[in-house]
Design an enzyme around this catalytic site. Structure first.
Site, PDB file in Angstrom:
ATOM      1  N   ASP A  34       0.879  -1.179   0.000  1.00  0.00           N
ATOM      2  CA  ASP A  34       0.000   0.000   0.000  1.00  0.00           C
ATOM      3  C   ASP A  34       0.912   1.223   0.000  1.00  0.00           C
ATOM      4  O   ASP A  34       1.873   1.279   0.783  1.00  0.00           O
ATOM      5  CB  ASP A  34      -0.884  -0.007   1.260  1.00  0.00           C
ATOM      6  CG  ASP A  34      -2.104   0.887   1.097  1.00  0.00           C
ATOM      7  OD1 ASP A  34      -3.231   0.377   1.233  1.00  0.00           O
ATOM      8  OD2 ASP A  34      -1.936   2.107   0.857  1.00  0.00           O
ATOM      9  N   LEU A  36       0.011   4.020   1.012  1.00  0.00           N
ATOM     10  CA  LEU A  36      -0.508   4.826   2.130  1.00  0.00           C
ATOM     11  C   LEU A  36      -0.951   6.224   1.686  1.00  0.00           C
ATOM     12  O   LEU A  36      -1.015   7.133   2.509  1.00  0.00           O
ATOM     13  CB  LEU A  36       0.511   4.908   3.289  1.00  0.00           C
ATOM     14  CG  LEU A  36       0.866   3.558   3.929  1.00  0.00           C
ATOM     15  CD1 LEU A  36       1.814   3.759   5.122  1.00  0.00           C
ATOM     16  CD2 LEU A  36      -0.368   2.791   4.400  1.00  0.00           C
ATOM     17  N   GLY A  39      -4.513   4.876   2.456  1.00  0.00           N
ATOM     18  CA  GLY A  39      -4.632   3.752   3.397  1.00  0.00           C
ATOM     19  C   GLY A  39      -4.103   4.118   4.773  1.00  0.00           C
ATOM     20  O   GLY A  39      -3.502   5.179   4.973  1.00  0.00           O
ATOM     21  N   SER A 122     -16.232  -2.254 -10.303  1.00  0.00           N
ATOM     22  CA  SER A 122     -17.225  -1.347  -9.726  1.00  0.00           C
ATOM     23  C   SER A 122     -18.499  -1.327 -10.553  1.00  0.00           C
ATOM     24  O   SER A 122     -18.462  -1.500 -11.784  1.00  0.00           O
ATOM     25  CB  SER A 122     -16.613   0.058  -9.705  1.00  0.00           C
ATOM     26  OG  SER A 122     -17.607   1.006  -9.411  1.00  0.00           O
ATOM     27  N   TYR A 146     -13.432   7.572 -13.629  1.00  0.00           N
ATOM     28  CA  TYR A 146     -13.213   6.434 -12.720  1.00  0.00           C
ATOM     29  C   TYR A 146     -13.821   5.147 -13.290  1.00  0.00           C
ATOM     30  O   TYR A 146     -13.151   4.109 -13.390  1.00  0.00           O
ATOM     31  CB  TYR A 146     -13.821   6.754 -11.346  1.00  0.00           C
ATOM     32  CG  TYR A 146     -13.879   5.542 -10.442  1.00  0.00           C
ATOM     33  CD1 TYR A 146     -12.712   5.009  -9.910  1.00  0.00           C
ATOM     34  CD2 TYR A 146     -15.097   4.918 -10.154  1.00  0.00           C
ATOM     35  CE1 TYR A 146     -12.755   3.878  -9.103  1.00  0.00           C
ATOM     36  CE2 TYR A 146     -15.147   3.794  -9.348  1.00  0.00           C
ATOM     37  CZ  TYR A 146     -13.983   3.277  -8.828  1.00  0.00           C
ATOM     38  OH  TYR A 146     -14.021   2.157  -8.044  1.00  0.00           O
ATOM     39  N   LYS A 150     -11.869   1.522 -14.538  1.00  0.00           N
ATOM     40  CA  LYS A 150     -12.171   0.166 -14.052  1.00  0.00           C
ATOM     41  C   LYS A 150     -12.582  -0.730 -15.223  1.00  0.00           C
ATOM     42  O   LYS A 150     -12.245  -1.915 -15.270  1.00  0.00           O
ATOM     43  CB  LYS A 150     -13.281   0.232 -13.001  1.00  0.00           C
ATOM     44  CG  LYS A 150     -12.811   0.802 -11.671  1.00  0.00           C
ATOM     45  CD  LYS A 150     -11.904  -0.189 -10.968  1.00  0.00           C
ATOM     46  CE  LYS A 150     -11.232   0.363  -9.747  1.00  0.00           C
ATOM     47  NZ  LYS A 150     -10.292  -0.576  -9.119  1.00  0.00           N
ATOM     48  N   PHE A 212     -28.620  15.287  -1.720  1.00  0.00           N
ATOM     49  CA  PHE A 212     -28.385  15.760  -3.086  1.00  0.00           C
ATOM     50  C   PHE A 212     -29.585  15.444  -3.978  1.00  0.00           C
ATOM     51  O   PHE A 212     -29.565  14.500  -4.758  1.00  0.00           O
ATOM     52  CB  PHE A 212     -27.107  15.138  -3.652  1.00  0.00           C
ATOM     53  CG  PHE A 212     -25.856  15.545  -2.919  1.00  0.00           C
ATOM     54  CD1 PHE A 212     -25.662  16.859  -2.519  1.00  0.00           C
ATOM     55  CD2 PHE A 212     -24.863  14.605  -2.624  1.00  0.00           C
ATOM     56  CE1 PHE A 212     -24.497  17.237  -1.847  1.00  0.00           C
ATOM     57  CE2 PHE A 212     -23.696  14.976  -1.963  1.00  0.00           C
ATOM     58  CZ  PHE A 212     -23.521  16.292  -1.564  1.00  0.00           C
TER      59      PHE A 212
HETATM   60  N1  UDP Z   1     -25.571  11.531  -0.904  1.00  0.00           N
HETATM   61  C1  UDP Z   1     -26.255  12.598  -0.335  1.00  0.00           C
HETATM   62  N2  UDP Z   1     -25.547  13.418   0.503  1.00  0.00           N
HETATM   63  C2  UDP Z   1     -24.232  13.240   0.804  1.00  0.00           C
HETATM   64  C3  UDP Z   1     -23.562  12.147   0.233  1.00  0.00           C
HETATM   65  C4  UDP Z   1     -24.255  11.311  -0.623  1.00  0.00           C
HETATM   66  O1  UDP Z   1     -27.431  12.814  -0.591  1.00  0.00           O
HETATM   67  O2  UDP Z   1     -23.673  14.053   1.559  1.00  0.00           O
HETATM   68  C5  UDP Z   1     -26.307  10.632  -1.797  1.00  0.00           C
HETATM   69  C6  UDP Z   1     -25.709  10.538  -3.188  1.00  0.00           C
HETATM   70  O3  UDP Z   1     -26.270  11.514  -4.032  1.00  0.00           O
HETATM   71  C7  UDP Z   1     -26.122   9.108  -3.601  1.00  0.00           C
HETATM   72  C8  UDP Z   1     -26.155   8.350  -2.280  1.00  0.00           C
HETATM   73  O4  UDP Z   1     -26.233   9.338  -1.254  1.00  0.00           O
HETATM   74  O5  UDP Z   1     -27.421   9.113  -4.151  1.00  0.00           O
HETATM   75  C9  UDP Z   1     -24.912   7.517  -2.042  1.00  0.00           C
HETATM   76  O6  UDP Z   1     -23.782   8.339  -2.279  1.00  0.00           O
HETATM   77  P1  UDP Z   1     -22.308   7.867  -1.916  1.00  0.00           P
HETATM   78  O7  UDP Z   1     -21.409   9.016  -2.231  1.00  0.00           O
HETATM   79  O8  UDP Z   1     -22.286   7.311  -0.543  1.00  0.00           O
HETATM   80  O9  UDP Z   1     -22.033   6.651  -2.907  1.00  0.00           O
HETATM   81  P2  UDP Z   1     -22.145   6.557  -4.516  1.00  0.00           P
HETATM   82  O10 UDP Z   1     -23.475   5.917  -4.783  1.00  0.00           O
HETATM   83  O11 UDP Z   1     -22.001   7.923  -5.081  1.00  0.00           O
HETATM   84  O12 UDP Z   1     -21.014   5.645  -4.862  1.00  0.00           O
END
Ligand code: UDP
Length: 327
Positions: A34, A36, A39, A122, A146, A150, A212
Site C-alpha cells: 500500500d 498509504l 490507506g 465497480s 473512474y 475500471k 443531493f
Molecule cells: N448523498 C447525499 N448526501 C451526501 C452524500 C451522498 O445525498 O452528503 C447521496 C448521493 O447523491 C447518492 C447516495 O447518497 O445518491 C450515495 O452516495 P455515496 O457518495 O455514498 O455513494 P455513490 O453511490 O455515489 O457511490
C-alpha cells in the site's frame, strides 16, 4: 500453501479482506502493499503472517522484485484511486493509478507466471442503468473517468484470460459498514459517502447533512443505492480466490439486491444512533444515477455468496466505529 499478494491492503476494503483472510486460512503469508496515499498502516494487524511494503504497486521494477523474492501464487488487487468526482478533475491520476499501474502489475505477474487475480471492479462500469436490478449482462457504458478506468482494467484482464489467466472481477455496489470488532473501519479524507457523513452529523462533527436532490422519480424523491457490508465484500474475495484454482473467468456483482433511498438511510441512521440528523435539501449531484441496485444471482451461483449483513446491521457497525474511531 504459497503466498498471496494484496495490493491496497491498508485501504478500507483491503484491510477488511486481510483480516478475514488471516482468520479463514491457517497458512500462507500476505504480501501486503500500500502506498498509504489513502490507506492506514494501523488498519493491518501486527502479525508475522503479513509482510508490509509501503510502495506503489504500479512501479514495475518494484512489482517485479516482489514476485522474484516471494513465492506468490495469486493476487488480490484493491489498490486504486476511487473518487468519481476527483476522477473528473484529475483524469490522469486515474489513468496512471487504475490503468497504467494495473497493467504494470499484470505485466510483472505474467512475467513471473502468476496468472490468477481477484480484481476490484465497480458498478460504475455500468454507467446509467437501462434497468434495475442490474445483472452482469447489463451493457457497460461508464459515464465517469473512474468508471472507465475500471472498465479498461476489466478488459485487459479479459484479454489476458484468453492467454491462460484465471480471474474474478468483482463489481462492487456501495461498500459500507465496518468490522464488528470496531478495530478497523471506514476513514476517508475527504469523506464523501452517505452513511459516514450521516453518522458524523449525528455525532455533531458536522452541522448538517446535504441531501443531493429530492426530486428524483423514486418513491420519496431521493436516489436509491445498494449498500453492501465491507465484510460481505471481503468474504466474496475469499470465495472468489478459492475459485481461481479451478480456472474461473468471470465478472460478478456484489450488491445486496435491495435498494435503499437516501432518506431511508438517514432515517435508519437516526434510529440506530438515537440522535437527530439535521438535513438540508441541495441540488442534485452531477453524475448521480437515479437508482442503482444489483442482481447478485451470479455471485450466489458461481461463488456461493450471499450477503449476511442487512442495512440496519451495516449502520450499526458503522455507528460502532464512528463513535469510537481508531484512525
Ligand atoms: N448523498 C447525499 N448526501 C451526501 C452524500 C451522498 O445525498 O452528503 C447521496 C448521493 O447523491 C447518492 C447516495 O447518497 O445518491 C450515495 O452516495 P455515496 O457518495 O455514498 O455513494 P455513490 O453511490 O455515489 O457511490
Amino acid at each position: 500453501m504459497s503466498n498471496i499478494l494484496v495490493t491496497g491492503a491498508a485501504g478500507y476494503i483491503g484491510s477488511h479482506f486481510v483480516r478475514r483472510f488471516l482468520n479463514a486460512k491457517s497458512a500462507g503469508q500476505v504480501i501486503a502493499v500500500d502506498n498509504l496515499s489513502v490507506g492506514h498502516r494501523e488498519s493491518l494487524p501486527d502479525t508475522e503472517r503479513i509482510h508490509f511494503f509501503e510502495n506503489d504497486i504500479g512501479d514495475l521494477e518494484f512489482a517485479r522484485s516482489l514476485f522474484r523474492k516471494h513465492d506468490i501464487s495469486a493476487v488480490v488487487h484493491f489498490a486504486a484511486s476511487a473518487y468519481v468526482g476527483e476522477s473528473q478533475e484529475q483524469p490522469f491520476k486515474y489513468f496512471d493509478n487504475n490503468v497504467i499501474g494495473a497493467i504494470n502489475l499484470f505485466k510483472a505477474m505474467d512475467e513471473a507466471g502468476v496468472k490468477k487475480i481477484v480484481f476490484s471492479s465497480s458498478c460504475a462500469t455500468y454507467g446509467n442503468p437501462n434497468y434495475c436490478p442490474i445483472d452482469e449482462d447489463h451493457p457497460q457504458k461508464p459515464v465517469s473517468v473512474y468508471g472507465n478506468t475500471k472498465y479498461i482494467a476489466e478488459k485487459a484482464i479479459q484479454a489476458l484470460a484468453t492467454t491462460g489467466w484465471s480471474y474474478v472481477s468483482l463489481r462492487y455496489f456501495n461498500a459500507s459498514g465496518c468490522d464488528d470488532s470496531g478495530e478497523i473501519g471506514e476513514s476517508h479524507d475527504p469523506e464523501t459517502h452517505l452513511i459516514p457523513l450521516a453518522l458524523q452529523t449525528a455525532l455533531k462533527k458536522r452541522e448538517v447533512l446535504s441531501i443531493f436532490g429530492d426530486d428524483y422519480e423514486t418513491e420519496d424523491g431521493t436516489c436509491v443505492r445498494d449498500y453492501v457490508h465491507v465484510n460481505d465484500i471481503a468474504d466474496a474475495h475469499l470465495l472468489a480466490f478459492d475459485k481461481l484454482e479451478s480456472g474461473a473467468k468471470t465478472e460478478i456483482n456484489l450488491g445486496s439486491s435491495v435498494g435503499a433511498s437516501v432518506k431511508q438511510v438517514i432515517d435508519l441512521c437516526k434510529e440506530v444512533s438515537g440522535r437527530d440528523i439535521p438535513v438540508k435539501v441541495c441540488p442534485r449531484r452531477a453524475g448521480d444515477a437515479v437508482a442503482l441496485f444489483a442482481d447478485h444471482k451470479r455471485a450466489t451461483e458461481v461463488i456461493g455468496w450471499t450477503p449476511k449483513y442487512d442495512l440496519r446491521s451495516i449502520i450499526e457497525t458503522a455507528w460502532n466505529w464512528e463513535s469510537n474511531r481508531k484512525y
